[in-house]
Scaffold this active site. Structure first.
Site, PDB file in Angstrom:
ATOM      1  N   ASP A  54       0.838  -1.200   0.000  1.00 52.54           N
ATOM      2  CA  ASP A  54       0.000   0.000   0.000  1.00 52.54           C
ATOM      3  C   ASP A  54       0.876   1.255   0.000  1.00 52.54           C
ATOM      4  O   ASP A  54       2.108   1.167   0.030  1.00 52.54           O
ATOM      5  CB  ASP A  54      -0.930  -0.035   1.216  1.00 52.54           C
ATOM      6  CG  ASP A  54      -2.326   0.451   0.904  1.00 52.54           C
ATOM      7  OD1 ASP A  54      -2.468   1.333   0.035  1.00 52.54           O
ATOM      8  OD2 ASP A  54      -3.280  -0.040   1.525  1.00 52.54           O
TER       9      ASP A  54
ATOM     10  N   ASP B 106     -10.682   2.474  -2.915  1.00 49.65           N
ATOM     11  CA  ASP B 106     -11.052   1.175  -2.361  1.00 49.65           C
ATOM     12  C   ASP B 106     -12.513   0.871  -2.675  1.00 49.65           C
ATOM     13  O   ASP B 106     -13.389   1.734  -2.534  1.00 49.65           O
ATOM     14  CB  ASP B 106     -10.872   1.163  -0.843  1.00 49.65           C
ATOM     15  CG  ASP B 106      -9.419   1.057  -0.430  1.00 49.65           C
ATOM     16  OD1 ASP B 106      -8.550   0.922  -1.313  1.00 49.65           O
ATOM     17  OD2 ASP B 106      -9.150   1.122   0.777  1.00 49.65           O
TER      18      ASP B 106
END
Length: 413
Positions: free
Chosen positions: A158, A223
């Site tokens: 990430d 997301d």
């Protein structure tokens, strides 16, 4: 911002982009904990849904017993919140939480491998993960070697808690460190997802070109969440209508765009919406990574997830990402036609009713939408009904429910 030196280098790269290490030659398939189980670390209150080795073992067992492994799903991916909050004081290595992962990650890898599955792990290129756990910044080589020693097969990295100006250096550096371990590890990057508002398309798509050289897949956008509004927003982002589009052109064997997890079998989508996501992720040549509780997936959702004909489209060896070839929106009628060329010259076609109201509408695929001559004869197969629709002359029209799709493969006669 990517540096001028990186831009100059990337503009001189050959047109055939991408890693050539033999990994991820088709989009990865598997299961991930994030969207369904998030960062729940309270195993006393929630023993069946906390982030722990027991959770991943249970899902792995179901992957095998419920036929997902046989259908092609091989990855079981740990996401955020698996580690302690601090590094080992002696070795400086990352450490799995000893209460929730008492056997450690290496033992969990062996559990997966013994079942014919693969284990994925999560980390962050910055100082901390998005959940506040240990990040990799300033420890890239050490962490790469640690993860490789645990026999992991995939690593999602990430981009929280790092300045985006650093990512042109850190993501490639980690790629080199992973390669140097000698262990084959599929590398999933999140670099472009943090480059709002262009997501990697600026500077002649320089970031995307570098990603294809260093990563096997990468997140591009927000997301996903367990709602049709969220899934639709992701679909809208991927509404690209040219194979020359930078995001489309960069995709292929060993280097994939990742529109995020499958919400099929969760709580937020209707069966029609689940059909839509699965068929369109196949068109996008996207990784098929479920995030659900495999113990509670309905038979209808399971049938979608294990649809071998749509999986075959997703896993087509040519690896070409599909595009939007027709769109209409007027009043209460909103539809789209998507197409993806397959290795044998046939095409996967998805007829999408993009409206969430009203009754079924007629949507037509015409041969000219994919560059065939008007009136071209072709055979059509319905991938959800698993039946041949016979020979067609120039076009085919089908009734499609609101928020639903029909998925076809058409082959010129």
């Amino acid at each position: 911002m990517i540096s001028p030196a990186h831009i100059l280098l990337l503009l001189t790269l050959p047109a055939a982009w991408g890693l050539d290490d033999g990994l991820a030659r088709t989009p990865p398939m598997g299961w991930m904990s994030w969207e369904r189980f998030l960062c729940n670390t309270d195993c006393e209150s929630y023993p069946d849904s906390c982030i722990s080795e027991d959770l991943y073992k249970r899902q792995a067992d179901l992957m095998v017993s419920e036929g997902y492994l046989e259908a092609g799903y091989t990855q079981v991916n740990i996401d955020d919140c698996w580690s302690t909050l601090e590094r080992d004081p002696v070795t400086d290595e990352q450490v799995a939480d000893p209460d929730r992962f008492p056997g450690g990650i290496k033992a969990l890898s062996k559990y997966m491998h013994d079942k014919g599955l693969k284990l994925g792990l999560y980390s962050d290129i910055g100082t901390k993960t998005c959940g506040g756990y240990i990040g990799m910044q300033d420890h890239l080589e050490l962490d790469a070697n640690t993860f490789a020693s645990w026999d992991i097969d995939m690593l999602k990295v990430d981009g929280c808690y790092q300045d985006t100006d650093m990512m042109a250096d850190t993501y490639p550096e980690l790629s080199r460190a992973l390669n140097a371990t000698g262990r084959p590890i599929v590398y999933s990057c999140s670099w472009p997802a943090y480059l709002d508002p262009d997501y990697g398309e600026a500077d002649d798509a320089a970031v995307l070109k570098e990603l294809a050289q260093i990563c096997h897949l990468w997140r591009n956008w927000d997301d996903i969440e367990d709602s049709w509004a969220s899934v639709s927003s992701v679909i809208d982002f991927w509404k690209r209508n040219s194979t020359d589009d930078p995001f489309v052109a960069v995709a292929g064997p060993g280097h994939w765009n990742d529109p995020d997890q499958l919400m099929i079998g969760d709580n937020g989508l209707s069966i029609f919406e689940e059909r839509s996501q699965f068929a369109l992720w196949a068109i996008f040549a996207a990784p098929l990574i479920m995030s659900n509780d495999l113990a509670t997936v309905s038979p209808e959702s399971k049938a979608i997830l294990q649809n071998r004909e749509i999986i075959a489209v997703n896993q087509d060896p040519a690896g070409k990402q599909g595009i939007l070839v027709d769109e209409f929106a007027s009043g209460y009628s909103k539809y789209r036609v998507w197409a993806r060329e397959l290795h044998d010259g046939s095409y996967s076609i998805v007829l999408q009713n993009h409206h969430n109201m009203g009754t079924s509408v007629k949507i037509t695929f015409d041969a000219t939408m994919i560059g065939w001559e008007s009136g071209t004869k072709f055979a059509a197969r319905d991938l959800y009904a698993h039946k041949d629709l016979g020979d067609q002359s120039g076009s085919i029209t089908m009734l499609v429910n609101p928020s639903d799709v029909e998925a076809l493969v058409v082959k010129r006669l």
